[in-house]
Design a protein around this motif. Structure first.
Motif, PDB file in Angstrom:
ATOM      1  N   ILE A   1     -13.524  52.198  16.951  1.00  0.00           N
ATOM      2  CA  ILE A   1     -14.836  52.022  16.313  1.00  0.00           C
ATOM      3  C   ILE A   1     -15.033  50.594  15.837  1.00  0.00           C
ATOM      4  CG2 ILE A   1     -16.292  52.752  14.378  1.00  0.00           C
ATOM      5  CD1 ILE A   1     -14.956  55.508  14.568  1.00  0.00           C
ATOM      6  N   VAL A   2     -13.995  50.014  15.220  1.00  0.00           N
ATOM      7  CA  VAL A   2     -14.090  48.663  14.683  1.00  0.00           C
ATOM      8  C   VAL A   2     -14.297  47.643  15.798  1.00  0.00           C
ATOM      9  CG1 VAL A   2     -12.733  46.833  13.595  1.00  0.00           C
ATOM     10  CG2 VAL A   2     -12.863  49.074  12.525  1.00  0.00           C
ATOM     11  N   ASN A   3     -13.579  47.814  16.892  1.00  0.00           N
ATOM     12  CA  ASN A   3     -13.753  46.883  18.015  1.00  0.00           C
ATOM     13  C   ASN A   3     -15.111  47.049  18.678  1.00  0.00           C
ATOM     14  OD1 ASN A   3     -11.270  45.156  18.697  1.00  0.00           O
ATOM     15  ND2 ASN A   3     -10.361  47.140  18.257  1.00  0.00           N
ATOM     16  N   LEU A   4     -15.574  48.294  18.800  1.00  0.00           N
ATOM     17  CA  LEU A   4     -16.858  48.552  19.443  1.00  0.00           C
ATOM     18  C   LEU A   4     -18.020  48.011  18.614  1.00  0.00           C
ATOM     19  CD1 LEU A   4     -18.330  49.918  21.817  1.00  0.00           C
ATOM     20  CD2 LEU A   4     -18.387  52.024  20.471  1.00  0.00           C
ATOM     21  N   GLY A   5     -17.954  48.189  17.302  1.00  0.00           N
ATOM     22  CA  GLY A   5     -19.064  47.773  16.454  1.00  0.00           C
ATOM     23  C   GLY A   5     -18.894  46.419  15.795  1.00  0.00           C
ATOM     24  N   GLY A   6     -17.663  45.880  15.797  1.00  0.00           N
ATOM     25  CA  GLY A   6     -17.399  44.628  15.112  1.00  0.00           C
ATOM     26  C   GLY A   6     -16.983  43.489  16.023  1.00  0.00           C
ATOM     27  N   PHE A   7     -15.794  43.590  16.558  1.00  0.00           N
ATOM     28  CA  PHE A   7     -15.218  42.488  17.317  1.00  0.00           C
ATOM     29  C   PHE A   7     -15.933  42.236  18.638  1.00  0.00           C
ATOM     30  CE2 PHE A   7     -11.281  40.571  19.406  1.00  0.00           C
ATOM     31  CZ  PHE A   7     -11.481  39.353  18.776  1.00  0.00           C
ATOM     32  N   LEU A   8     -16.363  43.303  19.288  1.00  0.00           N
ATOM     33  CA  LEU A   8     -16.972  43.167  20.610  1.00  0.00           C
ATOM     34  C   LEU A   8     -18.325  42.458  20.578  1.00  0.00           C
ATOM     35  CD1 LEU A   8     -16.713  43.885  23.636  1.00  0.00           C
ATOM     36  CD2 LEU A   8     -17.804  46.069  23.125  1.00  0.00           C
ATOM     37  N   PRO A   9     -19.288  42.855  19.729  1.00  0.00           N
ATOM     38  CA  PRO A   9     -20.615  42.234  19.791  1.00  0.00           C
ATOM     39  C   PRO A   9     -20.751  40.929  19.002  1.00  0.00           C
ATOM     40  CG  PRO A   9     -20.653  44.030  18.232  1.00  0.00           C
ATOM     41  CD  PRO A   9     -19.270  44.018  18.817  1.00  0.00           C
ATOM     42  N   ALA A  10     -19.842  40.653  18.038  1.00  0.00           N
ATOM     43  CA  ALA A  10     -20.036  39.533  17.115  1.00  0.00           C
ATOM     44  C   ALA A  10     -20.151  38.170  17.803  1.00  0.00           C
ATOM     45  CB  ALA A  10     -18.920  39.516  16.071  1.00  0.00           C
ATOM     46  N   PRO A  11     -19.247  37.795  18.724  1.00  0.00           N
ATOM     47  CA  PRO A  11     -19.356  36.453  19.326  1.00  0.00           C
ATOM     48  C   PRO A  11     -20.658  36.246  20.089  1.00  0.00           C
ATOM     49  CG  PRO A  11     -17.183  37.393  19.731  1.00  0.00           C
ATOM     50  CD  PRO A  11     -18.025  38.490  19.192  1.00  0.00           C
ATOM     51  N   TYR A  12     -21.040  37.230  20.886  1.00  0.00           N
ATOM     52  CA  TYR A  12     -22.263  37.073  21.677  1.00  0.00           C
ATOM     53  C   TYR A  12     -23.494  37.103  20.777  1.00  0.00           C
ATOM     54  CZ  TYR A  12     -25.284  37.270  25.742  1.00  0.00           C
ATOM     55  OH  TYR A  12     -26.228  36.968  26.698  1.00  0.00           O
ATOM     56  N   CYS A  13     -23.438  37.921  19.715  1.00  0.00           N
ATOM     57  CA  CYS A  13     -24.541  37.961  18.759  1.00  0.00           C
ATOM     58  C   CYS A  13     -24.724  36.593  18.114  1.00  0.00           C
ATOM     59  CB  CYS A  13     -24.273  39.026  17.701  1.00  0.00           C
ATOM     60  SG  CYS A  13     -25.575  39.195  16.466  1.00  0.00           S
ATOM     61  N   TYR A  14     -23.608  35.931  17.780  1.00  0.00           N
ATOM     62  CA  TYR A  14     -23.701  34.597  17.195  1.00  0.00           C
ATOM     63  C   TYR A  14     -24.344  33.618  18.181  1.00  0.00           C
ATOM     64  CZ  TYR A  14     -22.393  29.926  15.725  1.00  0.00           C
ATOM     65  OH  TYR A  14     -22.443  28.600  15.399  1.00  0.00           O
ATOM     66  N   ALA A  15     -23.959  33.701  19.454  1.00  0.00           N
ATOM     67  CA  ALA A  15     -24.523  32.795  20.461  1.00  0.00           C
ATOM     68  C   ALA A  15     -26.030  33.009  20.607  1.00  0.00           C
ATOM     69  CB  ALA A  15     -23.833  33.010  21.807  1.00  0.00           C
ATOM     70  N   VAL A  16     -26.465  34.269  20.590  1.00  0.00           N
ATOM     71  CA  VAL A  16     -27.894  34.569  20.695  1.00  0.00           C
ATOM     72  C   VAL A  16     -28.645  34.017  19.479  1.00  0.00           C
ATOM     73  CG1 VAL A  16     -29.599  36.428  20.722  1.00  0.00           C
ATOM     74  CG2 VAL A  16     -27.539  36.609  22.137  1.00  0.00           C
ATOM     75  N   LEU A  17     -28.084  34.238  18.276  1.00  0.00           N
ATOM     76  CA  LEU A  17     -28.726  33.727  17.058  1.00  0.00           C
ATOM     77  C   LEU A  17     -28.755  32.203  17.053  1.00  0.00           C
ATOM     78  CD1 LEU A  17     -27.172  36.128  14.389  1.00  0.00           C
ATOM     79  CD2 LEU A  17     -29.527  36.115  15.211  1.00  0.00           C
ATOM     80  N   LYS A  18     -27.733  31.585  17.599  1.00  0.00           N
ATOM     81  CA  LYS A  18     -27.688  30.122  17.672  1.00  0.00           C
ATOM     82  C   LYS A  18     -28.824  29.601  18.534  1.00  0.00           C
ATOM     83  CE  LYS A  18     -25.811  25.999  17.209  1.00  0.00           C
ATOM     84  NZ  LYS A  18     -25.770  25.282  15.912  1.00  0.00           N
ATOM     85  N   ASN A  19     -29.100  30.276  19.639  1.00  0.00           N
ATOM     86  CA  ASN A  19     -30.187  29.862  20.525  1.00  0.00           C
ATOM     87  C   ASN A  19     -31.562  30.151  19.914  1.00  0.00           C
ATOM     88  OD1 ASN A  19     -28.665  28.766  22.588  1.00  0.00           O
ATOM     89  ND2 ASN A  19     -28.451  30.711  23.662  1.00  0.00           N
ATOM     90  N   ILE A  20     -31.644  31.239  19.128  1.00  0.00           N
ATOM     91  CA  ILE A  20     -32.928  31.593  18.520  1.00  0.00           C
ATOM     92  C   ILE A  20     -33.270  30.666  17.362  1.00  0.00           C
ATOM     93  CG2 ILE A  20     -34.174  33.379  17.233  1.00  0.00           C
ATOM     94  CD1 ILE A  20     -32.641  35.467  18.831  1.00  0.00           C
ATOM     95  N   PHE A  21     -32.318  30.514  16.429  1.00  0.00           N
ATOM     96  CA  PHE A  21     -32.586  29.755  15.213  1.00  0.00           C
ATOM     97  C   PHE A  21     -32.186  28.292  15.322  1.00  0.00           C
ATOM     98  CE2 PHE A  21     -31.891  34.142  13.505  1.00  0.00           C
ATOM     99  CZ  PHE A  21     -33.194  34.351  13.078  1.00  0.00           C
ATOM    100  N   GLY A  22     -31.098  28.040  16.070  1.00  0.00           N
ATOM    101  CA  GLY A  22     -30.606  26.674  16.167  1.00  0.00           C
ATOM    102  C   GLY A  22     -29.909  26.252  14.893  1.00  0.00           C
ATOM    103  N   ASN A  23     -30.577  26.379  13.759  1.00  0.00           N
ATOM    104  CA  ASN A  23     -30.030  25.988  12.463  1.00  0.00           C
ATOM    105  C   ASN A  23     -29.014  27.023  11.981  1.00  0.00           C
ATOM    106  OD1 ASN A  23     -29.669  25.612   9.614  1.00  0.00           O
ATOM    107  ND2 ASN A  23     -31.514  24.330   9.616  1.00  0.00           N
ATOM    108  N   GLY A  24     -27.807  26.555  11.679  1.00  0.00           N
ATOM    109  CA  GLY A  24     -26.760  27.464  11.229  1.00  0.00           C
ATOM    110  C   GLY A  24     -27.054  28.097   9.887  1.00  0.00           C
ATOM    111  N   GLY A  25     -27.989  27.512   9.096  1.00  0.00           N
ATOM    112  CA  GLY A  25     -28.327  28.071   7.800  1.00  0.00           C
ATOM    113  C   GLY A  25     -28.954  29.444   7.897  1.00  0.00           C
TER     114      GLY A  25
END
Length: 464
Positions: free
Chosen positions: A394-418
């Motif tokens: 459960i932890v890998n499915l909901g935590g470790f697996l999506p987190a890196p790609y989610c960060y990359a998507v947010l980086k492209n959307i917002f650009g600003n790390g804040g």
């Protein structure tokens, strides 16, 4: 085997247990060197391998996918294979996977390497805390659990330290160092007797299976000519028992709230690991490796270490994981940590940023340590192996697996790390809600689980 008989306990040498704890902690630490390198050298590795943020984030996602599949397989085989040989084999596989990064092969081979590494390493990440719970010396159990968790953080910072010493040019040698160190330690593991690895994780399960199958055993003795039919019945009964075990774990509400909280926590931690150095370089405009290393050392290393110590002390003060207020304590810690995480976004000075992130990591690490102890306290001891495997899935499915790609998507959307840190701190509030709901549930049901002096699981219902 007579189900009424108790399994004979084997007296173990405490010196060997302490030695094995030290070796396990070293392995736990060395396995995290590659994670520290991939976190500290985001910009450099991306440029060197000509990768986008999405492509780079897939390293973490594929690693999480491997961990997810490995967790599922671990749950299936935990009670049927030798733990010693399983761990040694997986450590060797994990080391071999890192050779791909050392030679910097094509991108798809690098992805395969991260998948294999995640698959192999998760066996160790699941097993080591279980080993401490099973073999740990009772009066030192909190210290031993903390020691193993601390080694994880130290290994992570060592990856950053390699970046600090050698710069981004020599990042690949960190993988080589990890490979060499882990394989040397595997040789030491091979010399330790198997009884120090395989001590009855499933002995209570075996007793329960024997009791549940007692009628079939008698039937088999009376009708020796019907062995095949009885074997089929026995297999069906064992399958029903396995389904019953999974159902019992999933219906353990306090345990599942802890799993959801730790899933939420891991999601934020993994994303912040990618975010940290990138934010300092992109938003605070600091590219000096020494300053990044010092900030990381205080925020991601020293603070979690102090947090683990603080969590252990606080856990003892409130009565340990058996205390009925344990969820309330974790809830307050989570809220305070998120508050300081929010504040880190509103400063543009590296010192203040480091200060607020250090407070966030210290308080959150304390809550994390208490949650580990609490998870073992609210689950019956004979279900710990299966429960830990389900937790990891459960932890890998909901935590470790999506987190890196989610960060990359947010980086492209917002650009600003804040904006990104605001998103993840807001997500961390959901973890606090899980803990708050669990505390309300425990009060309404008036139930808590603890272990008495003989280490037997006892369920108390009624007024507390």
């Amino acid at each position: 085997m007579n189900p009424s008989k108790k399994i004979k306990k084997v007296k173990l040498n405490k010196k060997i247990i302490w030695t094995l704890l030290f070796i396990i902690s070293l392995i736990h630490g060395f396995m995290c060197i590659s994670q520290g390198i991939l976190s500290s050298c985001v910009t450099q590795i991306k440029q060197e391998l000509n990768l986008s943020y999405e492509e780079y984030s897939l390293f973490g996602t594929l690693n999480g996918l491997g961990s997810l599949i490995g967790s599922f397989i671990f749950t299936l085989i935990i009670n049927i294979v030798s733990h010693k040989y399983l761990i040694c084999i997986m450590l060797i596989i994990n080391s071999l996977a890192h050779f791909v990064f050392y030679f910097k092969l094509k991108y798809y081979f690098l992805l395969l390497s991260r998948f294999i590494s995640g698959f192999a390493s998760v066996f160790c990440y699941i097993y080591f805390p279980m080993w401490v719970d099973e073999f740990g010396i009772h009066s030192w159990i909190n210290f031993m659990q903390t020691f193993v968790q601390v080694s994880n953080t130290i290994g992570h910072i060592f990856g950053y330290f390699i970046y600090y010493l050698f710069g981004s040019t020599f990042w690949k040698y960190g993988f080589l160092y990890e490979i060499f160190s882990i394989n040397c330690l595997v040789l030491f593991l091979a010399l330790i007797p198997k009884v120090y690895f395989d001590k009855n994780f499933s002995e209570k399960n075996n007793i329960n299976n024997n009791i549940n199958n007692e009628e079939e055993i008698k039937l088999k003795n009376e009708n020796e000519n019907n062995n095949n039919n009885n074997q089929i019945k026995k297999e069906k009964k064992e399958n029903n028992i396995n389904y019953s075990i999974i159902k019992d774990i999933l219906c353990n509400i306090p345990y599942m709230f802890i799993v959801l909280y730790r899933t939420n926590r891991l999601f934020v931690f993994v994303a912040l690991d990618f975010w940290f150095s990138d934010y300092i370089q992109s938003n605070l405009y600091i590219n000096d490796p020494s300053q990044i290393f010092i900030s990381y050392s205080f925020s991601i290393v020293l603070s979690p270490l102090l947090g683990l110590i603080f969590g252990g002390i606080l856990s003892n003060k409130i009565g340990g994981p058996k205390c009925k207020h344990v969820f309330k304590a974790m809830f307050y810690l989570q809220i305070f940590s998120v508050f300081f995480g929010f504040l880190s976004n509103f400063v543009k000075n590296l010192k203040y940023f480091t200060f607020y992130m250090s407070l966030y990591m210290l308080i959150n690490s304390a809550a994390g340590l208490i949650s580990i102890s609490a998870s073992y306290a609210v689950i019956p001891k004979n279900l710990i192996g299966s429960a830990t495997g389900i937790y990891s899935i459960i932890v890998n499915l909901g935590g470790f697996l999506p987190a890196p790609y989610c960060y990359a998507v947010l980086k492209n959307i917002f650009g600003n790390g804040g904006y990104i840190i605001l998103f993840f701190m807001g997500y961390g509030i959901i973890g606090a809600i899980f803990l708050f709901t669990a505390d309300i549930y425990m009060k309404n049901k008036k139930i808590f689980i603890y272990k008495d002096d003989e280490d037997e699981d006892v369920i108390i219902k009624g007024n507390n």
